[in-house]
Design a protein around this motif. Structure first.
Motif, short mmCIF file in Angstrom:
data_model
loop_
_atom_site.label_atom_id
_atom_site.label_comp_id
_atom_site.label_asym_id
_atom_site.label_seq_id
_atom_site.Cartn_x
_atom_site.Cartn_y
_atom_site.Cartn_z
N ILE A 37 0.71 -1.20 0.16
CA ILE A 37 -0.15 0.06 -0.17
C ILE A 37 0.85 1.28 0.15
O ILE A 37 0.58 2.08 -0.70
N ARG A 38 2.05 1.19 0.79
CA ARG A 38 2.67 2.23 0.92
C ARG A 38 3.39 2.51 -0.36
O ARG A 38 3.58 3.68 -1.11
N LEU A 39 3.98 1.40 -1.01
CA LEU A 39 4.71 1.67 -2.47
C LEU A 39 3.74 1.93 -3.62
O LEU A 39 4.09 2.93 -4.18
N VAL A 40 2.69 1.72 -3.31
CA VAL A 40 1.46 1.94 -4.58
C VAL A 40 0.95 3.45 -4.50
O VAL A 40 1.04 4.12 -5.25
N ARG A 67 -3.45 -2.39 -16.57
CA ARG A 67 -2.50 -2.87 -15.53
C ARG A 67 -2.01 -1.71 -14.43
O ARG A 67 -1.74 -2.11 -13.43
N VAL A 68 -1.74 -0.59 -15.16
CA VAL A 68 -1.24 0.45 -14.32
C VAL A 68 -2.35 0.79 -13.29
O VAL A 68 -2.20 1.03 -12.25
N ALA A 69 -3.53 0.80 -13.81
CA ALA A 69 -4.96 1.42 -13.04
C ALA A 69 -4.86 0.10 -11.83
O ALA A 69 -5.15 0.32 -10.87
N LYS A 70 -4.54 -0.99 -12.17
CA LYS A 70 -4.77 -2.11 -11.30
C LYS A 70 -3.58 -1.89 -10.28
O LYS A 70 -3.94 -2.21 -8.83
N LEU A 71 -2.54 -1.50 -10.62
CA LEU A 71 -1.19 -1.36 -9.66
C LEU A 71 -1.65 -0.39 -8.67
O LEU A 71 -1.41 -0.49 -7.54
N GLU A 72 -2.18 0.81 -9.32
CA GLU A 72 -2.70 1.89 -8.36
C GLU A 72 -3.52 1.34 -7.57
O GLU A 72 -3.89 2.18 -6.63
N GLY A 73 -4.48 0.68 -7.81
CA GLY A 73 -5.61 0.25 -7.01
C GLY A 73 -5.36 -0.61 -6.12
O GLY A 73 -6.15 -1.20 -5.35
N ALA A 74 -4.04 -0.97 -5.90
CA ALA A 74 -3.46 -2.04 -5.05
C ALA A 74 -3.89 -3.30 -5.43
O ALA A 74 -4.41 -4.03 -4.33
N CYS A 75 -4.20 -3.75 -6.58
CA CYS A 75 -4.87 -5.21 -6.74
C CYS A 75 -3.81 -6.03 -5.99
O CYS A 75 -2.85 -6.04 -5.88
N ALA A 76 -4.59 -7.09 -5.63
CA ALA A 76 -4.27 -8.25 -4.59
C ALA A 76 -3.04 -9.15 -5.59
O ALA A 76 -1.89 -9.46 -4.97
N ASP A 77 -3.08 -9.23 -6.74
CA ASP A 77 -2.19 -9.88 -7.71
C ASP A 77 -0.76 -9.03 -8.09
O ASP A 77 -0.20 -9.62 -8.74
N ALA A 78 -0.74 -7.82 -7.54
CA ALA A 78 0.41 -7.00 -8.12
C ALA A 78 1.49 -7.24 -7.33
O ALA A 78 1.49 -7.25 -6.10
N SER A 79 2.56 -7.68 -8.04
CA SER A 79 3.66 -8.32 -7.31
C SER A 79 4.81 -7.00 -6.84
O SER A 79 4.45 -5.89 -7.68
N LEU A 80 5.41 -7.28 -5.91
CA LEU A 80 6.54 -5.95 -5.52
C LEU A 80 7.33 -5.76 -6.65
O LEU A 80 7.55 -4.42 -6.90
N ASP A 81 7.76 -6.82 -7.26
CA ASP A 81 8.55 -6.64 -8.58
C ASP A 81 7.98 -5.59 -9.74
O ASP A 81 8.48 -4.56 -10.15
N LEU A 82 6.89 -5.86 -9.85
CA LEU A 82 5.82 -4.96 -10.92
C LEU A 82 5.81 -3.48 -10.21
O LEU A 82 6.03 -2.44 -10.93
N ILE A 83 5.36 -3.33 -8.91
CA ILE A 83 5.07 -2.20 -8.30
C ILE A 83 6.67 -1.27 -8.44
O ILE A 83 6.76 -0.25 -8.85
N CYS A 84 7.55 -1.83 -8.16
CA CYS A 84 8.85 -1.34 -8.27
C CYS A 84 9.56 -1.12 -9.65
O CYS A 84 10.04 0.12 -10.12
N ARG A 85 9.10 -1.92 -10.52
CA ARG A 85 9.28 -1.26 -12.15
C ARG A 85 8.71 -0.19 -12.32
O ARG A 85 9.29 0.61 -13.15
N ALA A 86 7.31 -0.12 -11.99
CA ALA A 86 6.63 1.27 -12.32
C ALA A 86 7.36 2.26 -11.56
O ALA A 86 7.31 3.32 -12.10
#
Length: 107
Positions: A37-40, A67-86
């Protein structure tokens, strides 16, 4: 919830529990959820501060706007790897990410 309402419910036999108790989550699960949540939150703030649209970020990541919208919505399947890439794609440094990781938990 108001204290008076809580007392009435407890008197009627209901028990107040935390989300952690309700979902049977470990302390480690809660720490991971808090970190995501903090990273998103950091991602969305950085993207907006730099005037980057979700669509532009998606192109920078070779991904999709949805996919970006899902990341920003803290989708449960968003990996830390993908969040950090963004985060890296919008120009956030590893030092800034580290500061967010080291910060006290929000919860």
């Amino acid at each position: 919830m108001k204290l008076s309402q809580r007392k009435r419910l407890e008197a009627a036999g209901f028990k107040g529990v935390t989300i952690q108790e309700l979902l049977h989550l470990s302390d480690e699960d809660m720490a991971l959820i808090d970190l995501k949540i903090r990273l998103v939150t950091m991602l969305k703030a950085a993207r907006e501060a730099k005037g980057i649209t979700q669509q532009k970020l998606a192109k920078l990541m070779a991904s999709s706007q949805s996919r970006v919208a899902k990341l920003e919505g803290a989708c449960a399947d968003a990996s830390l790897d993908l969040i950090c890439r963004a985060l890296f794609a919008v120009g956030v440094t590893s030092r800034e990410i580290g500061k967010t990781i080291a910060a006290k938990q929000a919860a």
